[in-house]
Design an enzyme around this catalytic site. Sequence first.
Site, PDB file in Angstrom:
ATOM      1  N   ASP A   1      -8.788   5.001   3.776  1.00  0.00           N
ATOM      2  CA  ASP A   1      -7.533   4.651   3.452  1.00  0.00           C
ATOM      3  C   ASP A   1      -7.438   3.158   2.916  1.00  0.00           C
ATOM      4  OD1 ASP A   1      -4.519   4.879   3.724  1.00  0.00           O
ATOM      5  OD2 ASP A   1      -4.501   4.369   5.592  1.00  0.00           O
TER       6      ASP A   1
ATOM      7  N   ASN B   1       0.007  14.579   1.461  1.00  0.00           N
ATOM      8  CA  ASN B   1      -0.301  13.863   0.071  1.00  0.00           C
ATOM      9  C   ASN B   1       0.477  14.531  -1.137  1.00  0.00           C
ATOM     10  OD1 ASN B   1      -3.653  12.255   1.125  1.00  0.00           O
ATOM     11  ND2 ASN B   1      -1.474  11.589   1.168  1.00  0.00           N
TER      12      ASN B   1
HETATM   13  C1  IPE Z   1      -4.526   9.768   5.204  1.00  0.00           C
HETATM   14  O1  IPE Z   1      -3.968   8.595   4.430  1.00  0.00           O
HETATM   15  C2  IPE Z   1      -4.885  10.827   4.351  1.00  0.00           C
HETATM   16  C3  IPE Z   1      -6.169  10.538   3.451  1.00  0.00           C
HETATM   17  C4  IPE Z   1      -6.884   9.250   3.730  1.00  0.00           C
HETATM   18  C5  IPE Z   1      -6.532  11.546   2.479  1.00  0.00           C
HETATM   19  P1  IPE Z   1      -2.352   8.469   4.203  1.00  0.00           P
HETATM   20  O2  IPE Z   1      -2.522   7.115   3.670  1.00  0.00           O
HETATM   21  O3  IPE Z   1      -1.748   9.512   3.505  1.00  0.00           O
HETATM   22  O4  IPE Z   1      -1.929   8.182   5.640  1.00  0.00           O
HETATM   23  P2  IPE Z   1      -0.269   7.957   6.104  1.00  0.00           P
HETATM   24  O5  IPE Z   1       0.543   8.689   5.530  1.00  0.00           O
HETATM   25  O6  IPE Z   1      -0.110   6.342   5.726  1.00  0.00           O
HETATM   26  O7  IPE Z   1      -0.512   7.974   7.622  1.00  0.00           O
HETATM   27  C1  IPE Z   2      -6.218   6.693   0.755  1.00  0.00           C
HETATM   28  O1  IPE Z   2      -5.710   5.369   0.124  1.00  0.00           O
HETATM   29  C2  IPE Z   2      -6.489   7.732  -0.352  1.00  0.00           C
HETATM   30  C3  IPE Z   2      -5.482   8.692  -0.294  1.00  0.00           C
HETATM   31  C4  IPE Z   2      -4.875   8.951   0.725  1.00  0.00           C
HETATM   32  C5  IPE Z   2      -5.692   9.876  -1.239  1.00  0.00           C
HETATM   33  P1  IPE Z   2      -4.059   5.468  -0.133  1.00  0.00           P
HETATM   34  O2  IPE Z   2      -3.552   5.822  -1.361  1.00  0.00           O
HETATM   35  O3  IPE Z   2      -3.338   5.947   0.942  1.00  0.00           O
HETATM   36  O4  IPE Z   2      -3.765   3.879  -0.079  1.00  0.00           O
HETATM   37  P2  IPE Z   2      -2.748   2.871   0.709  1.00  0.00           P
HETATM   38  O5  IPE Z   2      -2.720   3.191   2.220  1.00  0.00           O
HETATM   39  O6  IPE Z   2      -1.506   3.352   0.162  1.00  0.00           O
HETATM   40  O7  IPE Z   2      -3.138   1.639   0.470  1.00  0.00           O
HETATM   41 MG    MG Z   3      -2.834   5.192   2.924  1.00  0.00          MG
END
Ligand code: IPE
Ligand code: IPE
Ligand code: MG
Length: 245
Positions: free
Chosen positions: A21, A69
């Site tokens: 993340d 996502n």
């Molecule tokens: C969780 O990350 C899913 C992945 C790392 C693929 P998100 O960034 O989507 O999680 P939330 O929605 O902030 O909890």
């Molecule tokens: C994790 O990074 C990757 C995926 C969930 C695909 P994020 O895209 O969630 O990055 P933040 O949390 O918005 O910084």
């Molecule tokens: Mg994230």
Amino acid sequence: MSIKDKVDLQNLPEHVAIIMDGNGRWAKGLGKLRIFGHQNGVSAVREAMEGAVELGIPYLTLYAFSSENWNRPKLEVLALMELLVSTLNKEIKTFQDNGIRLQTIGDIEKLPKNCQSKLAETIALTANNTACVLTLALSYSSQKEIVDATKRICQQVIDGKMSIDQIDEQVISNNLYTADMPNPDLLIRTSGEQRISNYLLWQIAYAELSFLSKMWPEFTREDLFECIYNYQQRERRFGKTSEQL
Ligand code: IPE
Ligand code: IPE
Ligand code: MG
């Protein structure tokens, strides 16, 4: 003494699961687009994979894309799907050089067709590798996984293959996507968020949790080693007292 030398190779987690993340925030911090963060997350994936193989961790599971996502902006979703294909193309060498076998969990049929075929191709190419099983969670929802398991078990009962009394924790485990894997011993999440986000809810019942403030593109194998070293300092009691262990 490097952090790697401090890791006790006799007491390794068998399965490390990671919530990758913070890509978007990392990119934003540099004044770049979110996708720039995802692109730079790939080197951290390589670090995690190679670090796991260096130590001899047999199972590594990475949360790459959640069911939730799909609700992101269309362009970001599209870019992530393209990144998946280009990464599989590029990292096939990493898989083969390190003996990594690829598999997936999640609703793979929801992915674009070219992602599905690239995944199938890479899974086939790496099928005989034995050093480490790399599981990518893609279009994955733990709650959906439990729903799917419940449906399968109900069907087995309806078909007379099992009685209700036979349903126990093992039966549920055996019907999850992760049936052939041990449960994670260690769950790592980067980006400072301290939540599970619908990941492996059943399987992490007794996992040790490690929350890092670093963003995913900044993650290195040394971070993995440090998480494992910290994990080894903990006492896993599984409900018992310290004296009983
Ligand atoms: C969780 O990350 C899913 C992945 C790392 C693929 P998100 O960034 O989507 O999680 P939330 O929605 O902030 O909890
Ligand atoms: C994790 O990074 C990757 C995926 C969930 C695909 P994020 O895209 O969630 O990055 P933040 O949390 O918005 O910084
Ligand atoms: Mg994230």
